[in-house]
Write a protein that holds these residues in place. Structure first.
Motif, PDB file in Angstrom:
ATOM      1  N   ALA A  62      10.436  12.458   8.039  1.00 27.79           N
ATOM      2  CA  ALA A  62       9.539  13.623   8.009  1.00 27.79           C
ATOM      3  C   ALA A  62      10.262  14.863   7.491  1.00 27.79           C
ATOM      4  CB  ALA A  62       8.984  13.885   9.412  1.00 27.79           C
ATOM      5  N   SER A  63      11.567  14.892   7.664  1.00 29.16           N
ATOM      6  CA  SER A  63      12.326  16.115   7.346  1.00 29.16           C
ATOM      7  C   SER A  63      12.721  16.164   5.870  1.00 29.16           C
ATOM      8  CB  SER A  63      13.607  16.150   8.194  1.00 29.16           C
ATOM      9  OG  SER A  63      14.601  15.327   7.589  1.00 29.16           O
ATOM     10  N   SER A  64      13.179  17.331   5.454  1.00 27.98           N
ATOM     11  CA  SER A  64      13.601  17.478   4.049  1.00 27.98           C
ATOM     12  C   SER A  64      14.982  16.853   3.817  1.00 27.98           C
ATOM     13  CB  SER A  64      13.599  18.946   3.640  1.00 27.98           C
ATOM     14  OG  SER A  64      14.505  19.648   4.445  1.00 27.98           O
ATOM     15  N   GLU A  65      15.644  16.377   4.883  1.00 28.26           N
ATOM     16  CA  GLU A  65      16.903  15.642   4.696  1.00 28.26           C
ATOM     17  C   GLU A  65      16.673  14.359   3.907  1.00 28.26           C
ATOM     18  OE1 GLU A  65      20.344  16.251   5.951  1.00 28.26           O
ATOM     19  OE2 GLU A  65      19.386  18.210   5.747  1.00 28.26           O
ATOM     20  N   SER A  66      15.410  13.876   3.890  1.00 28.15           N
ATOM     21  CA  SER A  66      15.086  12.662   3.117  1.00 28.15           C
ATOM     22  C   SER A  66      14.271  13.024   1.869  1.00 28.15           C
ATOM     23  CB  SER A  66      14.300  11.673   3.986  1.00 28.15           C
ATOM     24  OG  SER A  66      13.071  12.250   4.390  1.00 28.15           O
ATOM     25  N   SER A  67      14.517  14.229   1.348  1.00 29.79           N
ATOM     26  CA  SER A  67      13.629  14.785   0.313  1.00 29.79           C
ATOM     27  C   SER A  67      13.508  13.959  -0.961  1.00 29.79           C
ATOM     28  CB  SER A  67      14.082  16.205  -0.043  1.00 29.79           C
ATOM     29  OG  SER A  67      15.453  16.172  -0.393  1.00 29.79           O
ATOM     30  N   TYR A  68      14.468  13.067  -1.233  1.00 26.26           N
ATOM     31  CA  TYR A  68      14.401  12.271  -2.476  1.00 26.26           C
ATOM     32  C   TYR A  68      14.016  10.822  -2.186  1.00 26.26           C
ATOM     33  CZ  TYR A  68      15.657  11.586  -7.433  1.00 26.26           C
ATOM     34  OH  TYR A  68      15.624  11.340  -8.780  1.00 26.26           O
ATOM     35  N   VAL A  69      13.407  10.594  -1.008  1.00 26.60           N
ATOM     36  CA  VAL A  69      13.078   9.232  -0.577  1.00 26.60           C
ATOM     37  C   VAL A  69      11.562   9.067  -0.532  1.00 26.60           C
ATOM     38  CG1 VAL A  69      13.253   7.574   1.328  1.00 26.60           C
ATOM     39  CG2 VAL A  69      15.168   9.116   0.846  1.00 26.60           C
ATOM     40  N   THR A  70      11.056   8.137  -1.303  1.00 29.42           N
ATOM     41  CA  THR A  70       9.627   7.795  -1.186  1.00 29.42           C
ATOM     42  C   THR A  70       9.407   6.324  -1.532  1.00 29.42           C
ATOM     43  OG1 THR A  70       7.382   8.618  -1.553  1.00 29.42           O
ATOM     44  CG2 THR A  70       8.773   8.416  -3.530  1.00 29.42           C
ATOM     45  N   GLY A  71       8.448   5.714  -0.841  1.00 31.83           N
ATOM     46  CA  GLY A  71       8.060   4.331  -1.137  1.00 31.83           C
ATOM     47  C   GLY A  71       8.946   3.272  -0.499  1.00 31.83           C
ATOM     48  N   ILE A  72       9.844   3.684   0.377  1.00 31.06           N
ATOM     49  CA  ILE A  72      10.739   2.689   1.009  1.00 31.06           C
ATOM     50  C   ILE A  72      10.147   2.187   2.331  1.00 31.06           C
ATOM     51  CG2 ILE A  72      12.821   3.754   0.061  1.00 31.06           C
ATOM     52  CD1 ILE A  72      13.431   4.527   3.133  1.00 31.06           C
ATOM     53  N   VAL A 121       5.533   9.198   0.787  1.00 34.24           N
ATOM     54  CA  VAL A 121       4.946   8.175   1.671  1.00 34.24           C
ATOM     55  C   VAL A 121       5.998   7.091   1.887  1.00 34.24           C
ATOM     56  CG1 VAL A 121       2.987   6.636   2.077  1.00 34.24           C
ATOM     57  CG2 VAL A 121       2.734   8.566   0.482  1.00 34.24           C
ATOM     58  N   ASN A 122       6.380   6.883   3.135  1.00 31.85           N
ATOM     59  CA  ASN A 122       7.390   5.861   3.448  1.00 31.85           C
ATOM     60  C   ASN A 122       6.930   5.008   4.621  1.00 31.85           C
ATOM     61  OD1 ASN A 122       9.797   6.439   1.641  1.00 31.85           O
ATOM     62  ND2 ASN A 122       9.434   8.476   2.530  1.00 31.85           N
ATOM     63  N   GLY A 123       7.536   3.839   4.721  1.00 32.40           N
ATOM     64  CA  GLY A 123       7.266   2.963   5.850  1.00 32.40           C
ATOM     65  C   GLY A 123       8.486   2.872   6.756  1.00 32.40           C
ATOM     66  N   ILE A 124       8.216   2.469   8.002  1.00 32.72           N
ATOM     67  CA  ILE A 124       9.308   2.111   8.918  1.00 32.72           C
ATOM     68  C   ILE A 124       9.053   0.668   9.339  1.00 32.72           C
ATOM     69  CG2 ILE A 124      10.350   2.489  11.192  1.00 32.72           C
ATOM     70  CD1 ILE A 124       9.837   5.439  10.896  1.00 32.72           C
ATOM     71  N   PHE A 163       0.847  -1.197   0.000  1.00 33.10           N
ATOM     72  CA  PHE A 163       0.000   0.000   0.000  1.00 33.10           C
ATOM     73  C   PHE A 163       0.882   1.246   0.000  1.00 33.10           C
ATOM     74  CE2 PHE A 163      -2.408   3.243   2.409  1.00 33.10           C
ATOM     75  CZ  PHE A 163      -3.455   3.418   1.521  1.00 33.10           C
ATOM     76  N   THR A 164       1.917   1.230   0.842  1.00 37.14           N
ATOM     77  CA  THR A 164       2.835   2.370   0.925  1.00 37.14           C
ATOM     78  C   THR A 164       3.511   2.612  -0.425  1.00 37.14           C
ATOM     79  OG1 THR A 164       3.221   1.979   3.276  1.00 37.14           O
ATOM     80  CG2 THR A 164       4.929   3.219   2.103  1.00 37.14           C
ATOM     81  N   LYS A 165       4.000   1.554  -1.028  1.00 35.23           N
ATOM     82  CA  LYS A 165       4.688   1.698  -2.323  1.00 35.23           C
ATOM     83  C   LYS A 165       3.718   2.219  -3.392  1.00 35.23           C
ATOM     84  CE  LYS A 165       8.210  -1.885  -1.781  1.00 35.23           C
ATOM     85  NZ  LYS A 165       9.374  -0.990  -1.901  1.00 35.23           N
ATOM     86  N   THR A 166       2.496   1.669  -3.383  1.00 39.18           N
ATOM     87  CA  THR A 166       1.520   2.044  -4.412  1.00 39.18           C
ATOM     88  C   THR A 166       1.145   3.519  -4.315  1.00 39.18           C
ATOM     89  OG1 THR A 166       0.660  -0.200  -4.478  1.00 39.18           O
ATOM     90  CG2 THR A 166      -0.793   1.531  -5.319  1.00 39.18           C
ATOM     91  N   ILE A 167       0.844   3.975  -3.099  1.00 36.52           N
ATOM     92  CA  ILE A 167       0.425   5.382  -3.020  1.00 36.52           C
ATOM     93  C   ILE A 167       1.619   6.327  -3.112  1.00 36.52           C
ATOM     94  CG2 ILE A 167      -1.768   4.877  -1.860  1.00 36.52           C
ATOM     95  CD1 ILE A 167      -0.519   5.925   0.721  1.00 36.52           C
TER      96      ILE A 167
END
Ligand code: NAD
Length: 261
Positions: free
Chosen positions: A232-242, A183-186, A168-172
């Protein structure tokens, strides 16, 4: 501290204990405004909110059941009414029920799915509807588990829910990347929280869990919260779906750790 998080507004579900409390308190250190959600433990939520404020943030507590649409509506309303906006939504609330699968009641199956999977869907839907309406590049974090990847006999409802949260996280993440919504998961491993209190009180079970962690220790809720702050921060600005695994190496096939096999 992440400077860009200052004054941002976050919703944290299941914030009255464990990882949700640690994330709320960490967001307080980032000087964020936090809606601390609880299901039944009002005192726990109030204590967490006090620490958020002591840490330099702002907080309100709100009772809501994340597996209902009304519950999620109440959370977004609390963010907007108290702090005027929403920037970060953390779907942290979760539960597990242990049972051999052939003895698991439909009711118990549905209880776990409704919180761990449907709750994540509803939280994401609510947050994204707000971000889209207000043209915001919002940020969502879904609390999964190492058990989105590692099978766990007698916890089939939990692993099914977390495996679902992963896709679900990857899809959205893909669906809304074009709008700048991340949208990322932990995926926490074994973390010292109330969900594990009974298990970790038993020395044999505690030692057995530690033996499945290459780093040889149980994790702290604050270590999961540190990952949430980064995502949550912009330090991870190029990270999504992980899925960011915070697990002391539990997902590294520890049975092979001494070169066996
Ligand atoms: P916890 O039991 O300490 O906290 C869970 C929180 O979720 C509680 O505050 C509870 O009230 C809340 N909750 C449950 N049902 C709810 C509902 N319907 N509506 C609103 N809130 C509800 O557990 P924790 O260890 O802090 O777990 C937090 C998240 O991390 C969960 O999603 C869990 O699956 C995940 N996780 C934990 C571990 C671990 O080792 N502790 C490992 C992997 C994943």
């Amino acid at each position: 501290m992440y400077k860009d998080l200052e004054n941002k507004v976050a919703v944290v579900t299941g914030g009255s204990k464990g990882i949700g409390t640690a994330i709320s308190e960490r967001f307080g250190k980032e000087h964020m405004s936090v809606v601390v959600n609880y299901h039944s433990d009002e005192d726990g939520a109030k204590k967490a909110a006090e620490i958020v404020e002591k840490n330099g943030g702002k907080a309100v507590t709100i009772q809501a059941n994340v597996s209902t649409e009304e519950g999620n509506q109440a959370l977004i309303d609390a963010a907007v009414d108290n702090f005027g906006d929403l920037d970060v939504w953390v779907n942290n609330a979760g539960m597990e029920i242990k049972s051999p699968t052939h003895e698991l009641s439909l009711d118990d199956w549905q209880k776990v799915i409704s919180v761990d999977q449907t709750g994540v869907f509803l939280g994401c839907k609510t947050a994204i509807a707000y971000f889209e309406k207000h043209n915001k590049q919002g940020n969502i974090i879904n609390m999964s588990s190492v058990h989105e990847q590692i099978p766990w006999p007698t916890f089939a409802s939990y692993t099914t829910a977390k495996g679902g949260v992963k896709m679900f996280t990857k899809t959205i993440a893909m669906e809304y990347a074009k709008d700048g919504i991340r949208v990322n998961g932990i995926g926490p491993g074994a973390i010292n929280t109330p969900i594990n209190a009974k298990k970790f009180a038993d020395k044999e079970q505690y030692d057995q869990t530690v033996s499945m962690v290459p780093m040889n220790r149980i994790g702290k809720p604050e270590e999961v919260a540190a990952g949430a702050a980064w995502l949550a921060s912009s330090e991870s600005s190029y990270v999504t779906g992980i899925t960011l695994f915070i697990d002391g190496g539990m997902t590294l096939y520890p049975a092979f750790k001494d070169g066996q096999g």
